[in-house]
Write a protein that holds these residues in place. Structure first.
Motif, PDB file in Angstrom:
ATOM      1  N   GLN A   1     -15.027   2.560   2.887  1.00 22.62           N
ATOM      2  CA  GLN A   1     -15.438   1.154   2.878  1.00 22.62           C
ATOM      3  C   GLN A   1     -14.656   0.298   1.873  1.00 22.62           C
ATOM      4  O   GLN A   1     -14.261  -0.820   2.187  1.00 22.62           O
ATOM      5  CB  GLN A   1     -16.942   1.029   2.597  1.00 22.62           C
ATOM      6  CG  GLN A   1     -17.456  -0.389   2.707  1.00 22.62           C
ATOM      7  CD  GLN A   1     -17.194  -1.011   4.080  1.00 22.62           C
ATOM      8  OE1 GLN A   1     -17.418  -0.391   5.109  1.00 22.62           O
ATOM      9  NE2 GLN A   1     -16.686  -2.231   4.093  1.00 22.62           N
TER      10      GLN A   1
ATOM     11  N   THR B   1     -12.354  -2.888   3.000  1.00 23.80           N
ATOM     12  CA  THR B   1     -12.663  -4.243   2.537  1.00 23.80           C
ATOM     13  C   THR B   1     -11.447  -4.865   1.857  1.00 23.80           C
ATOM     14  O   THR B   1     -11.126  -6.037   2.083  1.00 23.80           O
ATOM     15  CB  THR B   1     -13.858  -4.222   1.565  1.00 23.80           C
ATOM     16  OG1 THR B   1     -14.986  -3.669   2.240  1.00 23.80           O
ATOM     17  CG2 THR B   1     -14.187  -5.614   1.052  1.00 23.80           C
TER      18      THR B   1
ATOM     19  N   GLU C   1      -8.974  -5.916   4.483  1.00 19.83           N
ATOM     20  CA  GLU C   1      -9.433  -7.129   5.175  1.00 19.83           C
ATOM     21  C   GLU C   1      -9.175  -8.375   4.339  1.00 19.83           C
ATOM     22  O   GLU C   1      -8.734  -9.400   4.855  1.00 19.83           O
ATOM     23  CB  GLU C   1     -10.922  -7.011   5.510  1.00 19.83           C
ATOM     24  CG  GLU C   1     -11.210  -6.005   6.611  1.00 19.83           C
ATOM     25  CD  GLU C   1     -12.689  -5.654   6.727  1.00 19.83           C
ATOM     26  OE1 GLU C   1     -13.530  -6.265   6.032  1.00 19.83           O
ATOM     27  OE2 GLU C   1     -12.999  -4.734   7.524  1.00 19.83           O
ATOM     28  N   LYS C   2      -9.415  -8.283   3.041  1.00 21.12           N
ATOM     29  CA  LYS C   2      -9.192  -9.431   2.159  1.00 21.12           C
ATOM     30  C   LYS C   2      -7.703  -9.760   2.042  1.00 21.12           C
ATOM     31  O   LYS C   2      -7.321 -10.922   1.968  1.00 21.12           O
ATOM     32  CB  LYS C   2      -9.809  -9.187   0.787  1.00 21.12           C
ATOM     33  CG  LYS C   2     -11.317  -9.238   0.795  1.00 21.12           C
ATOM     34  CD  LYS C   2     -11.872  -9.046  -0.605  1.00 21.12           C
ATOM     35  CE  LYS C   2     -13.378  -9.114  -0.611  1.00 21.12           C
ATOM     36  NZ  LYS C   2     -13.889 -10.474  -0.522  1.00 21.12           N
TER      37      LYS C   2
END
Length: 139
Positions: A52, A56, A59-60
């Motif tokens: 995770q 994340t 994605e950022k």
């Protein structure tokens, strides 16, 4: 050995640490990918439960991310930089240039090299920055 980071690399490392809680020691920034050198022992935290944290972070950034765990020995560092390829043994030769010869499982040679050579290129760049290794050769 002092590593000089660009402003963009410093921003990316700060974001990495905020998102993952792990310590980033270095960062290579390419157009479509970022390679983060993670402090030894922090890889589990960097990846996070079920991946995770790293997802994340990707994605950022809107880029692919490759994580490499730091090591105090050059042989271990080179093996980590070539992961997820299975590296059986790394030998360092210092006849003029410092060359790391990495024995990689035959079926993992493509993984170690990467698409357009980008995995071995990142490994070479990191090994040069942290251990003054001039080249990495696969055997």
């Amino acid at each position: 050995m002092a590593i000089t980071l660009s402003d963009e690399a410093r921003r990316i490392l700060a974001l990495f640490e905020d998102v993952t809680g792990a310590t980033g020691r270095d960062c290579l920034v390419d157009d479509d990918r970022v390679v983060v050198l993670v402090a030894a022992g922090d890889m589990g935290e960097a990846i996070g439960p079920g991946g995770q944290h790293v997802r994340t972070f990707e994605e950022k950034l809107k880029r692919d991310v490759k994580l490499v765990e730091d090591a105090s020995l050059v042989e271990d560092f080179v093996a980590n930089a070539l992961a997820p390829a299975a590296v059986y043994h790394v030998t360092i030769s210092e006849n003029g240039d410092t060359v790391a010869y990495a024995e990689v499982a035959e079926e993992d040679t493509g993984v170690a090299i990467g698409v357009d050579g980008r995995n071995i290129d990142a490994a070479r760049r990191l090994a040069s920055r942290h251990f003054d290794v001039d080249d990495i050769q696969l055997t």
